[in-house]
Design an enzyme around this catalytic site. Structure first.
Site, PDB file in Angstrom:
ATOM      1  CB  CYS A  11     -47.590  19.996  -4.489  1.00 50.58           C
ATOM      2  SG  CYS A  11     -45.891  20.228  -5.041  1.00 50.58           S
ATOM      3  CG  ASN A  14     -43.404  23.373  -8.878  1.00 50.69           C
ATOM      4  OD1 ASN A  14     -42.850  24.144  -9.637  1.00 50.69           O
ATOM      5  ND2 ASN A  14     -44.050  22.313  -9.318  1.00 50.69           N
ATOM      6  CB  CYS A  16     -42.289  16.109  -3.866  1.00 52.61           C
ATOM      7  SG  CYS A  16     -40.783  16.210  -2.888  1.00 52.61           S
ATOM      8  NE  ARG A  17     -47.439  16.999  -2.289  1.00 52.65           N
ATOM      9  CZ  ARG A  17     -48.218  17.640  -1.432  1.00 52.65           C
ATOM     10  NH1 ARG A  17     -49.325  17.073  -0.996  1.00 52.65           N
ATOM     11  NH2 ARG A  17     -47.904  18.851  -1.009  1.00 52.65           N
ATOM     12  CB  SER A  18     -47.014  19.899  -8.571  1.00 51.90           C
ATOM     13  OG  SER A  18     -45.943  20.639  -8.067  1.00 51.90           O
ATOM     14  CG  ASP A 130     -44.955  17.071   1.003  1.00 52.08           C
ATOM     15  OD1 ASP A 130     -44.053  16.501   0.357  1.00 52.08           O
ATOM     16  OD2 ASP A 130     -44.891  18.265   1.328  1.00 52.08           O
TER      17      ASP A 130
END
Length: 161
Positions: A11, A14, A16-18, A130
């Site tokens: 993301c 690095n 939140c999402r990933s 995001d």
């Protein structure tokens, strides 16, 4: 020496999402009794060495996922075919950046939403949004998406490697 099957989630920062995808896929992999390397990175270096966002850690922990990784920035060497079997971008902007960084024809660099397309009854967006600038519901929605897609990602990975 046999190369270990591997996945890299990417993301922007690095945090939140990933890292959430990394934690979720690790549990899916463990439950399937597979031995797959799962890591995450960001296209930007804003949060190198830092823990994932506390809101994402909290939301994930409520679901039984521990986000223990540290932020790192993706390197062009990560994108060389053969380094990772799959490099998974969370959105189109990061997908575009990854493909621009990668040598040759980077067919192993894909968008996470590809693994949501086959889910019956699912009406998922084309990007994992995001949640950083939003409220708690954004973190929950991202986790819903990741939990839905990771089993399909594992199935695809096992069938392609």
């Amino acid at each position: 020496m046999v190369k270990k099957t591997s996945v890299l989630f990417v993301c922007m920062g690095n945090i939140c999402r990933s890292p959430a995808a990394e934690a979720i896929l690790r549990v899916v992999v463990k439950n399937a009794q597979q031995d797959i390397l799962v890591q995450s990175a960001g296209t930007e270096g804003y949060h190198v060495g830092k823990s994932p966002d506390s809101r994402m850690r909290s939301a994930a922990l409520k679901r039984g996922f521990s986000l223990d990784s540290r932020g790192r920035q993706v390197q062009s060497s990560d994108l060389v075919p053969g380094c990772y079997d799959l490099v998974i971008a969370m959105d189109h902007a990061n997908l575009k950046r990854l493909r621009a960084m990668a040598p040759g024809n980077p067919a192993h660099i894909r968008l996470f939403s590809e693994f949501l397309a086959e889910i019956p009854g699912g009406d998922w967006p084309e990007e994992v949004p995001d949640p950083y600038y939003g409220g708690a519901e954004g973190f929950e929605y991202v986790l819903d998406m990741l939990q839905a897609g990771c089993p399909h990602l594992l199935s695809t990975l096992l069938n392609e490697t």
